[in-house]
Design a protein around this motif. Structure first.
Motif, PDB file in Angstrom:
ATOM      1  N   UNK A 348       0.835  -1.189   0.000  1.00  0.00           N
ATOM      2  CA  UNK A 348       0.000   0.000   0.000  1.00  0.00           C
ATOM      3  C   UNK A 348       0.873   1.243   0.000  1.00  0.00           C
ATOM      4  N   UNK A 349       0.257   2.388  -0.274  1.00  0.00           N
ATOM      5  CA  UNK A 349       1.003   3.636  -0.406  1.00  0.00           C
ATOM      6  C   UNK A 349       0.322   4.730   0.408  1.00  0.00           C
ATOM      7  N   UNK A 350       1.104   5.497   1.148  1.00  0.00           N
ATOM      8  CA  UNK A 350       0.602   6.616   1.937  1.00  0.00           C
ATOM      9  C   UNK A 350       1.376   7.855   1.534  1.00  0.00           C
ATOM     10  N   UNK A 351       0.679   8.869   1.017  1.00  0.00           N
ATOM     11  CA  UNK A 351       1.419  10.031   0.524  1.00  0.00           C
ATOM     12  C   UNK A 351       2.116  10.761   1.654  1.00  0.00           C
ATOM     13  N   UNK A 352       3.289  11.258   1.343  1.00  0.00           N
ATOM     14  CA  UNK A 352       4.164  11.836   2.350  1.00  0.00           C
ATOM     15  C   UNK A 352       3.756  13.201   2.844  1.00  0.00           C
ATOM     16  N   UNK A 353       2.682  13.778   2.262  1.00  0.00           N
ATOM     17  CA  UNK A 353       2.196  15.034   2.830  1.00  0.00           C
ATOM     18  C   UNK A 353       1.628  14.774   4.218  1.00  0.00           C
ATOM     19  N   UNK A 354       1.117  13.559   4.410  1.00  0.00           N
ATOM     20  CA  UNK A 354       0.731  13.147   5.756  1.00  0.00           C
ATOM     21  C   UNK A 354       2.015  12.832   6.527  1.00  0.00           C
ATOM     22  N   UNK A 355       2.014  13.019   7.835  1.00  0.00           N
ATOM     23  CA  UNK A 355       3.252  12.792   8.569  1.00  0.00           C
ATOM     24  C   UNK A 355       3.525  11.299   8.726  1.00  0.00           C
ATOM     25  N   UNK A 356       4.708  11.000   9.240  1.00  0.00           N
ATOM     26  CA  UNK A 356       5.164   9.618   9.350  1.00  0.00           C
ATOM     27  C   UNK A 356       4.281   8.809  10.309  1.00  0.00           C
ATOM     28  N   UNK A 357       3.530   9.509  11.160  1.00  0.00           N
ATOM     29  CA  UNK A 357       2.650   8.826  12.103  1.00  0.00           C
ATOM     30  C   UNK A 357       1.507   8.122  11.363  1.00  0.00           C
ATOM     31  N   UNK A 358       1.142   8.628  10.180  1.00  0.00           N
ATOM     32  CA  UNK A 358       0.101   7.966   9.390  1.00  0.00           C
ATOM     33  C   UNK A 358       0.544   6.560   8.999  1.00  0.00           C
ATOM     34  N   UNK A 359       1.818   6.423   8.654  1.00  0.00           N
ATOM     35  CA  UNK A 359       2.362   5.102   8.342  1.00  0.00           C
ATOM     36  C   UNK A 359       2.359   4.220   9.588  1.00  0.00           C
ATOM     37  N   UNK A 360       2.770   4.791  10.710  1.00  0.00           N
ATOM     38  CA  UNK A 360       2.787   4.057  11.977  1.00  0.00           C
ATOM     39  C   UNK A 360       1.377   3.562  12.342  1.00  0.00           C
ATOM     40  N   UNK A 361       0.393   4.430  12.182  1.00  0.00           N
ATOM     41  CA  UNK A 361      -0.987   4.074  12.545  1.00  0.00           C
ATOM     42  C   UNK A 361      -1.514   2.929  11.691  1.00  0.00           C
ATOM     43  N   UNK A 362      -1.210   2.965  10.380  1.00  0.00           N
ATOM     44  CA  UNK A 362      -1.683   1.898   9.487  1.00  0.00           C
ATOM     45  C   UNK A 362      -1.128   0.544   9.903  1.00  0.00           C
ATOM     46  N   UNK A 363       0.089   0.546  10.453  1.00  0.00           N
ATOM     47  CA  UNK A 363       0.717  -0.706  10.881  1.00  0.00           C
ATOM     48  C   UNK A 363       0.213  -1.107  12.270  1.00  0.00           C
ATOM     49  N   UNK A 364       0.115  -0.145  13.181  1.00  0.00           N
ATOM     50  CA  UNK A 364      -0.361  -0.441  14.537  1.00  0.00           C
ATOM     51  C   UNK A 364      -1.793  -0.969  14.530  1.00  0.00           C
ATOM     52  N   UNK A 365      -2.587  -0.532  13.554  1.00  0.00           N
ATOM     53  CA  UNK A 365      -3.974  -0.992  13.457  1.00  0.00           C
ATOM     54  C   UNK A 365      -4.079  -2.407  12.894  1.00  0.00           C
ATOM     55  N   UNK A 366      -2.946  -2.973  12.465  1.00  0.00           N
ATOM     56  CA  UNK A 366      -2.933  -4.348  11.993  1.00  0.00           C
ATOM     57  C   UNK A 366      -3.174  -4.522  10.512  1.00  0.00           C
ATOM     58  N   UNK A 367      -3.281  -3.416   9.781  1.00  0.00           N
ATOM     59  CA  UNK A 367      -3.515  -3.516   8.336  1.00  0.00           C
ATOM     60  C   UNK A 367      -2.247  -3.893   7.574  1.00  0.00           C
ATOM     61  N   UNK A 368      -1.092  -3.546   8.154  1.00  0.00           N
ATOM     62  CA  UNK A 368       0.196  -3.828   7.509  1.00  0.00           C
ATOM     63  C   UNK A 368       1.196  -4.259   8.581  1.00  0.00           C
ATOM     64  N   UNK A 369       2.299  -4.840   8.125  1.00  0.00           N
ATOM     65  CA  UNK A 369       3.315  -5.347   9.071  1.00  0.00           C
ATOM     66  C   UNK A 369       4.520  -4.422   9.158  1.00  0.00           C
ATOM     67  N   UNK A 370       4.965  -3.861   8.022  1.00  0.00           N
ATOM     68  CA  UNK A 370       6.171  -3.045   8.002  1.00  0.00           C
ATOM     69  C   UNK A 370       5.970  -1.886   7.043  1.00  0.00           C
ATOM     70  N   UNK A 371       6.614  -0.748   7.349  1.00  0.00           N
ATOM     71  CA  UNK A 371       6.507   0.422   6.482  1.00  0.00           C
ATOM     72  C   UNK A 371       7.858   1.063   6.244  1.00  0.00           C
ATOM     73  N   UNK A 372       7.980   1.749   5.103  1.00  0.00           N
ATOM     74  CA  UNK A 372       9.222   2.406   4.727  1.00  0.00           C
ATOM     75  C   UNK A 372       8.934   3.845   4.293  1.00  0.00           C
ATOM     76  N   UNK A 373       9.726   4.779   4.818  1.00  0.00           N
ATOM     77  CA  UNK A 373       9.630   6.174   4.421  1.00  0.00           C
ATOM     78  C   UNK A 373      10.927   6.643   3.801  1.00  0.00           C
ATOM     79  N   UNK A 374      10.864   7.713   3.000  1.00  0.00           N
ATOM     80  CA  UNK A 374      12.048   8.226   2.307  1.00  0.00           C
ATOM     81  C   UNK A 374      11.886   9.705   2.068  1.00  0.00           C
ATOM     82  N   UNK A 375      12.908  10.340   1.518  1.00  0.00           N
ATOM     83  CA  UNK A 375      12.804  11.758   1.169  1.00  0.00           C
ATOM     84  C   UNK A 375      12.114  11.880  -0.188  1.00  0.00           C
TER      85      UNK A 375
END
Length: 412
Positions: A348-375
């Motif tokens: 899945x993809x989360x646009x970076x205009x949202x902060x990195x916590x959006x990625x964390x939340x998607x994983x903490x909610x159990x929808x995903x296992x691991x996430x990667x962010x970049x510049x």
């Protein structure tokens, strides 16, 4: 040279533009669409979702014809009117963060697309191109411009500034708190200057809208082949675009989230990562990279920093140096087994205009296992890859500004 010309836009009347303007259909939730369709009879969503009138989902060719009918009804009811002469349209967007975008809505050449004067940096999916081409052929209009970017130009900037001293044709603010203004450019001298300045540009670049531009090009080829009297001036030779200077373009990253570790334990996964990256556990403190070839990773409640080892990856082309490509070639494909970035349902993809916590939340909610962010990708990287004739992996960029549909319409 780039052939960017004025055109006679079909536009909502001043009193209804705020009611007509809509985001792209897919960006609304089902509840949001239902609310707008129920409560706003002027929304452009009524045109692109004609089945709402009959409380029925309609698809394919039948839907295209009904879209055409709804559009003609809006014209018959004088919700839409067409300008009397070809114009350029200066368009300004100020977003809720007070970022200001200034550009020109105009018609760009399909032949320039063919000749690579309009350059691309992203792959498209063929069947989507064909579907949208067939849609355009039936409905006979385009209501959402392709976003193009050009080198900053002092003369065009001065004309935009001069035009904006007058009262805008449109001024409205959306529920997202973005403010939109539009001015007509109909002075003959200004029209000639703008067209001339674009003619001096060897290349311009697609920033957003690769499928729309590809479909418009296919439409141009179809209609040209079936017109024995083709002369190059027909409306189908062009497609509607919003052109902004490179300094106004804003590029955000897309963070990647993955549903599983491809059968690996956490320890096995980290060991494989260690072959290519220097890894540091940052604990629960959110980590966001600040340089290329660095990544953030979120796994099992902890953030990690990943720095690409200099000996762990070979760079031969401009694409090889792109962070989204590196992530794909070093982690997503060989370790996590994701080969098709467009169609694999594990990513899945989360646009970076949202902060990195959006990625964390998607994983903490159990929808995903691991996430990667970049510049984010830089404008220079985007242009170099386009110049080299290469294509970025899908979802490499989330680009602003985002335009509303139905504010200006280009008829074929």
């Amino acid at each position: 040279m780039a052939n960017i010309i004025p055109f006679k836009a079909v536009r909502p009347t001043r009193d209804k533009v705020s009611l007509v303007a809509a985001r792209s259909y897919q960006s609304y939730t089902l509840e949001q669409r239902e609310s707008r369709l129920r409560d706003n009879p002027f929304s452009f969503l009524h045109i692109v979702n004609p089945g709402y009138k009959y409380d029925k989902q309609i698809s394919g060719d039948a839907r295209y014809h009904l879209v055409r009918n709804r559009y003609l009804e809006f014209k018959e009811d004088a919700i839409f009117v067409q300008d009397d002469k070809p114009c350029y349209y200066v368009y300004q967007i100020t977003d809720r963060d007070q970022q200001v975008f200034n550009g020109i809505i105009a018609a760009a050449s399909a032949e320039d697309y063919e000749k690579d004067i309009i350059k691309k940096h992203e792959d498209t999916i063929e069947y989507k191109e064909v579907i949208f081409k067939d849609y355009l052929k039936t409905v006979g209009f385009n209501a959402e411009p392709v976003l193009l970017t050009y080198p900053d130009n002092e003369i065009i900037a001065k004309i935009i500034e001069q035009v904006q001293k007058d009262r805008a044709e449109f001024e409205f603010t959306t529920t997202y708190r973005d403010t939109h203004l539009l001015w007509k450019v109909e002075n003959d001298e200004q029209l000639k200057k703008i067209e001339h300045e674009f003619q001096q540009m060897e290349t311009i670049y697609i920033a957003d809208g690769h499928h729309r531009s590809a479909s418009s090009y296919l439409l141009y080829k179809d209609l040209k082949a079936n017109n024995q009297e083709h002369n190059g001036h027909e409306s189908y030779n062009f497609f509607m675009s919003y052109l902004i200077p490179e300094s106004d373009l804003r590029i955000h990253e897309f963070n990647r989230v993955i549903k599983d570790l491809n059968g690996l334990t956490k320890e096995e996964f980290l060991i494989q990562l260690d072959m290519v990256y220097r890894i540091e556990n940052r604990g629960q403190t959110p980590y966001k990279p600040i340089k290329t070839h660095q990544y953030s990773m979120y796994l099992d409640g902890d953030f990690y920093s990943l720095h690409l080892r200099k000996t762990g990856y070979e760079i031969e082309t401009s694409l090889d140096s792109l962070d989204t490509q590196i992530l794909y070639k070093t982690i997503l494909e060989p370790i996590l087994g994701i080969h098709d970035l467009r169609n694999d349902e594990r990513i899945g993809y989360i646009n970076g205009k949202k902060d990195i916590i959006s990625m964390k939340s998607a994983i903490d909610e159990g929808n995903y296992r691991v996430g990667f962010g970049m510049v984010p990708v830089s404008i220079e990287e985007m242009k170099t890859i386009a110049d080299d004739g290469l294509k970025m992996p899908p979802k490499s960029t989330f680009i602003e500004p985002k335009l509303r549909s139905g504010v200006t319409i280009y008829e074929f």
